[in-house]
Write a protein that holds these residues in place. Structure first.
Motif, PDB file in Angstrom:
ATOM      1  N   ALA A  13       3.321  19.424  20.431  1.00 25.25           N
ATOM      2  CA  ALA A  13       2.970  19.055  18.986  1.00 25.25           C
ATOM      3  C   ALA A  13       1.897  17.828  19.633  1.00 25.25           C
ATOM      4  O   ALA A  13       1.981  17.136  19.879  1.00 25.25           O
ATOM      5  CB  ALA A  13       4.440  18.790  17.862  1.00 25.25           C
ATOM      6  N   ILE A  37      -3.192  26.818  21.289  1.00 25.20           N
ATOM      7  CA  ILE A  37      -1.890  26.169  19.791  1.00 25.20           C
ATOM      8  C   ILE A  37      -3.081  26.448  18.729  1.00 25.20           C
ATOM      9  O   ILE A  37      -4.310  25.572  18.481  1.00 25.20           O
ATOM     10  CB  ILE A  37      -1.772  25.180  20.508  1.00 25.20           C
ATOM     11  CG1 ILE A  37      -2.079  23.990  20.655  1.00 25.20           C
ATOM     12  CG2 ILE A  37      -0.469  25.694  21.274  1.00 25.20           C
ATOM     13  CD1 ILE A  37      -1.140  23.083  20.762  1.00 25.20           C
ATOM     14  N   ILE A  40      -4.203  22.388  12.883  1.00 22.68           N
ATOM     15  CA  ILE A  40      -3.488  22.184  10.980  1.00 22.68           C
ATOM     16  C   ILE A  40      -4.437  20.843  10.488  1.00 22.68           C
ATOM     17  O   ILE A  40      -3.344  19.903  10.792  1.00 22.68           O
ATOM     18  CB  ILE A  40      -1.801  22.682  11.006  1.00 22.68           C
ATOM     19  CG1 ILE A  40      -1.504  23.525  12.052  1.00 22.68           C
ATOM     20  CG2 ILE A  40      -1.344  22.633   9.899  1.00 22.68           C
ATOM     21  CD1 ILE A  40      -0.148  23.374  11.871  1.00 22.68           C
ATOM     22  N   ARG A  82       4.051  25.459   7.313  1.00 22.67           N
ATOM     23  CA  ARG A  82       2.643  25.928   8.107  1.00 22.67           C
ATOM     24  C   ARG A  82       3.628  25.760   9.956  1.00 22.67           C
ATOM     25  O   ARG A  82       3.202  27.125  10.061  1.00 22.67           O
ATOM     26  CB  ARG A  82       1.612  24.886   8.675  1.00 22.67           C
ATOM     27  CG  ARG A  82       0.536  25.319   9.469  1.00 22.67           C
ATOM     28  CD  ARG A  82       0.313  27.194   8.935  1.00 22.67           C
ATOM     29  NE  ARG A  82      -1.286  27.375   9.635  1.00 22.67           N
ATOM     30  CZ  ARG A  82      -0.962  27.866  11.395  1.00 22.67           C
ATOM     31  NH1 ARG A  82       0.612  28.475  11.482  1.00 22.67           N
ATOM     32  NH2 ARG A  82      -1.496  28.078  11.867  1.00 22.67           N
ATOM     33  N   ILE A  83       3.783  25.140  10.192  1.00 21.28           N
ATOM     34  CA  ILE A  83       4.353  24.706  12.157  1.00 21.28           C
ATOM     35  C   ILE A  83       5.918  25.492  11.821  1.00 21.28           C
ATOM     36  O   ILE A  83       6.175  25.706  12.747  1.00 21.28           O
ATOM     37  CB  ILE A  83       4.658  23.456  12.136  1.00 21.28           C
ATOM     38  CG1 ILE A  83       6.012  23.161  11.133  1.00 21.28           C
ATOM     39  CG2 ILE A  83       3.884  22.486  11.932  1.00 21.28           C
ATOM     40  CD1 ILE A  83       7.116  21.544  11.975  1.00 21.28           C
ATOM     41  N   CYS A  88       3.236  28.516  16.233  1.00 21.64           N
ATOM     42  CA  CYS A  88       3.518  26.845  16.411  1.00 21.64           C
ATOM     43  C   CYS A  88       4.056  27.648  17.638  1.00 21.64           C
ATOM     44  O   CYS A  88       4.804  26.297  17.790  1.00 21.64           O
ATOM     45  CB  CYS A  88       3.345  26.981  14.881  1.00 21.64           C
ATOM     46  SG  CYS A  88       2.230  26.281  13.857  1.00 21.64           S
ATOM     47  N   PHE A  92       0.649  22.785  17.967  1.00 19.39           N
ATOM     48  CA  PHE A  92       0.183  22.442  17.966  1.00 19.39           C
ATOM     49  C   PHE A  92      -0.865  21.360  17.397  1.00 19.39           C
ATOM     50  O   PHE A  92      -0.118  20.434  17.972  1.00 19.39           O
ATOM     51  CB  PHE A  92       0.597  22.892  15.672  1.00 19.39           C
ATOM     52  CG  PHE A  92       2.315  22.156  15.642  1.00 19.39           C
ATOM     53  CD1 PHE A  92       2.134  20.723  15.392  1.00 19.39           C
ATOM     54  CD2 PHE A  92       3.128  22.934  16.178  1.00 19.39           C
ATOM     55  CE1 PHE A  92       3.608  20.808  15.310  1.00 19.39           C
ATOM     56  CE2 PHE A  92       4.774  22.008  16.301  1.00 19.39           C
ATOM     57  CZ  PHE A  92       4.867  21.110  15.751  1.00 19.39           C
TER      58      PHE A  92
END
Ligand code: AMP
Length: 236
Positions: A13, A37, A40, A82-83, A88, A92
């Motif tokens: 992340a 990846i 976002i 979303r994740i 992901c 991300f």
């Protein structure tokens, strides 16, 4: 919530911090491409919702037009959903999120619950004058979202995307001075303190965002490798 462990060697992340015009979107796209990846970008997700006139978009529209921040609950729910998506699974890049202390704290909970551990935090530092210039020159492809700058990275054909020939447009919130000012103010008041917040719990990589796109990307990737090394030794 389903938890995922970051697979060894996967990018993980990322958080890109920085004021409007620092180059977060451009950099996030490049990093996403290189690391495989997704980017976002809460701003992109919200603009798409406004365009499609979804309930979320209708709620966010006026706030965004003023250059203010939409509610923490709204953006946290977007990111949380979303994740969890399949793309992901290796990581991300969060671009434009978190933007308030409440969002950062909620994100910590979300990442911990999902097994992500500490994010890699990158702060793109760019002075005010340069940011104003970038916002004035920014244009985006209506179809693919590719970002151009008419001063530094112009398209081959004026007003048209190099990739798909579609029209390039200017964001509404870039073209009104009062709105740009409101966005800078929101950044200083709500988002700038996050640099300190992340410093307290780990490392924040400060990158000179005035370097070229390629140099910044290289710098960020280099720092991230160093970061992985520190984490494996329990020092990040
Ligand atoms: P950006 O594309 O990141 O510049 O975001 C455009 C606009 O979307 C901002 O000025 C806010 O109105 C809204 N927005 C995007 N991300 C967030 C966030 N994390 N928190 C609150 N508002 C946001």
């Amino acid at each position: 919530m389903a938890t995922r462990q970051k697979a060894a060697g996967s990018p993980g992340a990322f958080i890109l911090l920085g004021p409007p015009g620092a180059g977060k979107g451009t950099q996030a796209k490049e990093l996403a491409r290189r690391c495989g990846i997704p980017q976002i970008a809460t701003g992109d997700i919200l603009r798409e919702a406004v365009r499609r006139e979804t309930p979320l978009g209708l709620e966010a529209k006026a706030v965004m037009a003023r250059g203010e921040l939409v509610s923490d609950d709204m953006v946290c729910a977007i990111v949380e959903q979303r994740i969890k998506q399949e793309d992901c699974k290796n990581g991300f890049i969060l671009d434009g999120f978190p933007r308030t202390m409440a969002q950062a704290e909620r994100l910590d909970q979300i990442l911990t619950a999902a097994g992500w551990g500490r994010p890699k935090v990158i702060y793109l530092a760019v002075g005010m004058e340069e940011r104003m210039r970038r916002l004035a020159g920014r244009r985006g492809c209506k179809v693919c979202g590719r970002i151009y700058n008419i001063y530094d990275r112009p398209p081959r054909l004026e007003g048209r995307c190099d990739d798909d020939g579609s029209e390039l447009t200017r964001r509404h919130d870039d073209s009104r001075e009062a709105v740009v000012r409101a966005r800078f103010e929101a950044y200083e008041k709500e988002t700038a303190p996050l640099v300190r917040y992340y410093r307290r719990s780990g490392k924040v990589h400060r990158v000179d965002g005035k370097l070229s796109l390629e140099q910044v990307t290289r710098e960020v990737l280099k720092l991230c490798r160093a970061y992985d090394h520190m984490q494996s030794k329990g020092r990040a």
